[in-house]
Design a protein around this motif. Sequence first.
Motif, PDB file in Angstrom:
ATOM      1  N   GLY A   1      11.921  12.757 -10.669  1.00 53.43           N
ATOM      2  CA  GLY A   1      10.929  11.738 -10.336  1.00 53.43           C
ATOM      3  C   GLY A   1       9.702  11.891 -11.205  1.00 53.43           C
ATOM      4  N   GLU A   2       8.680  11.105 -10.858  1.00 55.89           N
ATOM      5  CA  GLU A   2       7.425  11.105 -11.611  1.00 55.89           C
ATOM      6  C   GLU A   2       6.242  11.084 -10.664  1.00 55.89           C
ATOM      7  OE1 GLU A   2       7.364   7.860 -14.360  1.00 55.89           O
ATOM      8  OE2 GLU A   2       8.993   8.698 -15.556  1.00 55.89           O
ATOM      9  N   VAL A   3       5.175  11.721 -11.117  1.00 55.19           N
ATOM     10  CA  VAL A   3       3.896  11.684 -10.416  1.00 55.19           C
ATOM     11  C   VAL A   3       2.907  10.993 -11.342  1.00 55.19           C
ATOM     12  CG1 VAL A   3       2.027  13.048  -9.402  1.00 55.19           C
ATOM     13  CG2 VAL A   3       4.415  13.842  -9.206  1.00 55.19           C
ATOM     14  N   THR A   4       2.188  10.005 -10.810  1.00 52.07           N
ATOM     15  CA  THR A   4       1.169   9.283 -11.574  1.00 52.07           C
ATOM     16  C   THR A   4      -0.144   9.417 -10.832  1.00 52.07           C
ATOM     17  OG1 THR A   4       2.842   7.685 -12.285  1.00 52.07           O
ATOM     18  CG2 THR A   4       0.530   7.058 -12.592  1.00 52.07           C
ATOM     19  N   LEU A   5      -1.206   9.784 -11.577  1.00 50.95           N
ATOM     20  CA  LEU A   5      -2.547   9.925 -10.990  1.00 50.95           C
ATOM     21  C   LEU A   5      -3.565   9.225 -11.867  1.00 50.95           C
ATOM     22  CD1 LEU A   5      -1.616  13.437 -10.710  1.00 50.95           C
ATOM     23  CD2 LEU A   5      -3.172  12.793  -8.932  1.00 50.95           C
ATOM     24  N   PHE A   6      -4.642   8.765 -11.241  1.00 47.03           N
ATOM     25  CA  PHE A   6      -5.798   8.230 -11.925  1.00 47.03           C
ATOM     26  C   PHE A   6      -7.015   8.995 -11.432  1.00 47.03           C
ATOM     27  CE2 PHE A   6      -2.644   4.944 -11.792  1.00 47.03           C
ATOM     28  CZ  PHE A   6      -2.648   4.449 -13.076  1.00 47.03           C
TER      29      PHE A   6
ATOM     30  N   PHE B   1       3.960   9.545  -5.890  1.00 40.49           N
ATOM     31  CA  PHE B   1       5.176  10.210  -6.330  1.00 40.49           C
ATOM     32  C   PHE B   1       6.303   9.202  -6.217  1.00 40.49           C
ATOM     33  CE2 PHE B   1       9.178  12.208  -4.958  1.00 40.49           C
ATOM     34  CZ  PHE B   1       9.526  12.790  -6.163  1.00 40.49           C
ATOM     35  N   GLN B   2       7.035   9.014  -7.332  1.00 39.77           N
ATOM     36  CA  GLN B   2       8.179   8.117  -7.351  1.00 39.77           C
ATOM     37  C   GLN B   2       9.446   8.932  -7.555  1.00 39.77           C
ATOM     38  OE1 GLN B   2       5.948   5.748 -10.471  1.00 39.77           O
ATOM     39  NE2 GLN B   2       7.384   4.210  -9.690  1.00 39.77           N
ATOM     40  N   GLY B   3      10.473   8.612  -6.787  1.00 44.65           N
ATOM     41  CA  GLY B   3      11.764   9.264  -6.960  1.00 44.65           C
ATOM     42  C   GLY B   3      12.437   8.786  -8.232  1.00 44.65           C
ATOM     43  N   ARG B   4      13.602   9.323  -8.513  1.00 41.79           N
ATOM     44  CA  ARG B   4      14.279   9.010  -9.778  1.00 41.79           C
ATOM     45  C   ARG B   4      14.636   7.542  -9.934  1.00 41.79           C
ATOM     46  NH1 ARG B   4      19.122  12.953  -9.554  1.00 41.79           N
ATOM     47  NH2 ARG B   4      18.096  13.716  -7.736  1.00 41.79           N
ATOM     48  N   ASN B   5      14.738   6.787  -8.825  1.00 38.23           N
ATOM     49  CA  ASN B   5      15.037   5.360  -8.915  1.00 38.23           C
ATOM     50  C   ASN B   5      13.777   4.495  -9.008  1.00 38.23           C
ATOM     51  OD1 ASN B   5      14.014   5.438  -6.347  1.00 38.23           O
ATOM     52  ND2 ASN B   5      15.802   4.557  -5.346  1.00 38.23           N
TER      53      ASN B   5
ATOM     54  N   GLU C   1      11.346   4.302  -6.751  1.00 38.48           N
ATOM     55  CA  GLU C   1      10.770   3.998  -5.440  1.00 38.48           C
ATOM     56  C   GLU C   1       9.608   4.941  -5.129  1.00 38.48           C
ATOM     57  OE1 GLU C   1      12.016   4.038  -0.719  1.00 38.48           O
ATOM     58  OE2 GLU C   1      13.574   4.268  -2.243  1.00 38.48           O
ATOM     59  N   VAL C   2       8.495   4.386  -4.667  1.00 42.49           N
ATOM     60  CA  VAL C   2       7.343   5.202  -4.278  1.00 42.49           C
ATOM     61  C   VAL C   2       7.697   5.937  -2.989  1.00 42.49           C
ATOM     62  CG1 VAL C   2       4.924   5.202  -3.580  1.00 42.49           C
ATOM     63  CG2 VAL C   2       5.686   3.686  -5.425  1.00 42.49           C
ATOM     64  N   LYS C   3       7.699   7.263  -3.069  1.00 41.71           N
ATOM     65  CA  LYS C   3       8.061   8.109  -1.926  1.00 41.71           C
ATOM     66  C   LYS C   3       6.834   8.594  -1.153  1.00 41.71           C
ATOM     67  CE  LYS C   3      12.529   8.403  -2.823  1.00 41.71           C
ATOM     68  NZ  LYS C   3      13.543   7.948  -1.886  1.00 41.71           N
ATOM     69  N   ARG C   4       5.742   8.892  -1.900  1.00 38.11           N
ATOM     70  CA  ARG C   4       4.523   9.396  -1.249  1.00 38.11           C
ATOM     71  C   ARG C   4       3.311   8.912  -2.013  1.00 38.11           C
ATOM     72  NH1 ARG C   4       4.449  15.518   0.571  1.00 38.11           N
ATOM     73  NH2 ARG C   4       3.271  14.652   2.281  1.00 38.11           N
ATOM     74  N   GLN C   5       2.191   8.781  -1.279  1.00 39.20           N
ATOM     75  CA  GLN C   5       0.907   8.416  -1.867  1.00 39.20           C
ATOM     76  C   GLN C   5      -0.131   9.432  -1.406  1.00 39.20           C
ATOM     77  OE1 GLN C   5      -0.150   4.225  -1.467  1.00 39.20           O
ATOM     78  NE2 GLN C   5       1.951   3.830  -0.778  1.00 39.20           N
ATOM     79  N   PHE C   6      -1.165   9.641  -2.246  1.00 36.55           N
ATOM     80  CA  PHE C   6      -2.146  10.662  -1.905  1.00 36.55           C
ATOM     81  C   PHE C   6      -3.444  10.418  -2.656  1.00 36.55           C
ATOM     82  CE2 PHE C   6       0.455  12.044  -5.416  1.00 36.55           C
ATOM     83  CZ  PHE C   6      -0.432  12.579  -6.334  1.00 36.55           C
ATOM     84  N   THR C   7      -4.507  11.066  -2.176  1.00 39.08           N
ATOM     85  CA  THR C   7      -5.764  11.181  -2.912  1.00 39.08           C
ATOM     86  C   THR C   7      -6.052  12.677  -3.054  1.00 39.08           C
ATOM     87  OG1 THR C   7      -7.116  11.050  -0.922  1.00 39.08           O
ATOM     88  CG2 THR C   7      -6.732   8.988  -2.107  1.00 39.08           C
ATOM     89  N   VAL C   8      -6.859  13.005  -4.069  1.00 35.92           N
ATOM     90  CA  VAL C   8      -7.217  14.402  -4.305  1.00 35.92           C
ATOM     91  C   VAL C   8      -8.715  14.477  -4.570  1.00 35.92           C
ATOM     92  CG1 VAL C   8      -6.707  16.508  -5.599  1.00 35.92           C
ATOM     93  CG2 VAL C   8      -5.013  14.661  -5.542  1.00 35.92           C
ATOM     94  N   ASP C   9      -9.403  15.335  -3.840  1.00 33.93           N
ATOM     95  CA  ASP C   9     -10.812  15.646  -4.102  1.00 33.93           C
ATOM     96  C   ASP C   9     -10.835  16.975  -4.844  1.00 33.93           C
ATOM     97  OD1 ASP C   9     -12.060  13.403  -2.816  1.00 33.93           O
ATOM     98  OD2 ASP C   9     -11.432  14.290  -0.921  1.00 33.93           O
ATOM     99  N   ILE C  10     -11.476  16.962  -6.018  1.00 29.41           N
ATOM    100  CA  ILE C  10     -11.442  18.125  -6.907  1.00 29.41           C
ATOM    101  C   ILE C  10     -12.853  18.628  -7.158  1.00 29.41           C
ATOM    102  CG2 ILE C  10     -10.714  18.957  -9.187  1.00 29.41           C
ATOM    103  CD1 ILE C  10      -8.834  16.390  -9.158  1.00 29.41           C
TER     104      ILE C  10
END
Length: 157
Positions: free
Chosen positions: A146-151, A29-33, A35-44
């Motif tokens: 902000g923006e969320v980017t996932l792979f 998750f990146q804030g409006r500027n 900057e990376v604010k948080r990182q995560f993994t997801v098991d689906i």
Amino acid sequence: MNPERYAGTTPEFVLEDYFLGETRAWGIFQGRNGEVKRQFTVDIRGEMQGDELVLTEDFHWRDGEESQCIWRIRRLDAHRYEGRADDVVGTAEGIAYGQALNWRYTLALAVEDKTYHVHFDDWMLLHEDGVLVNRATMRKFGIRLGEVTLFFQKPGD
């Protein structure tokens, strides 16, 4: 962007096929500027229950927080989906063409002791190697938060 501009692109992204079984995602998750604010993994885990794809997403945040989201998604026709989750306000609307899917929804986002209704414009694009890239822009009152980017990747791919 208009989802129809991806008509005919390959590989074709079929949501309910891609997410059946196990999938893993890595995100930021990146804030409006920027900057990376948080990182995560997801098991689906994805399974069909009647005409619904049920996605159980277990989030593992780098700061130690754990959370879960369960999506219930239905295909409405050749290009349209609808989705529900406990933290989605109303119904998420999805449009798919070719390799792309666009989700639009409002999320009830809990921050400390408050809940904010944040609008998501969420784009998924499937690549030839099975990697799914997802980029979501978050807005409140039209202001970009902000923006969320996932792979995403299937195990063994």
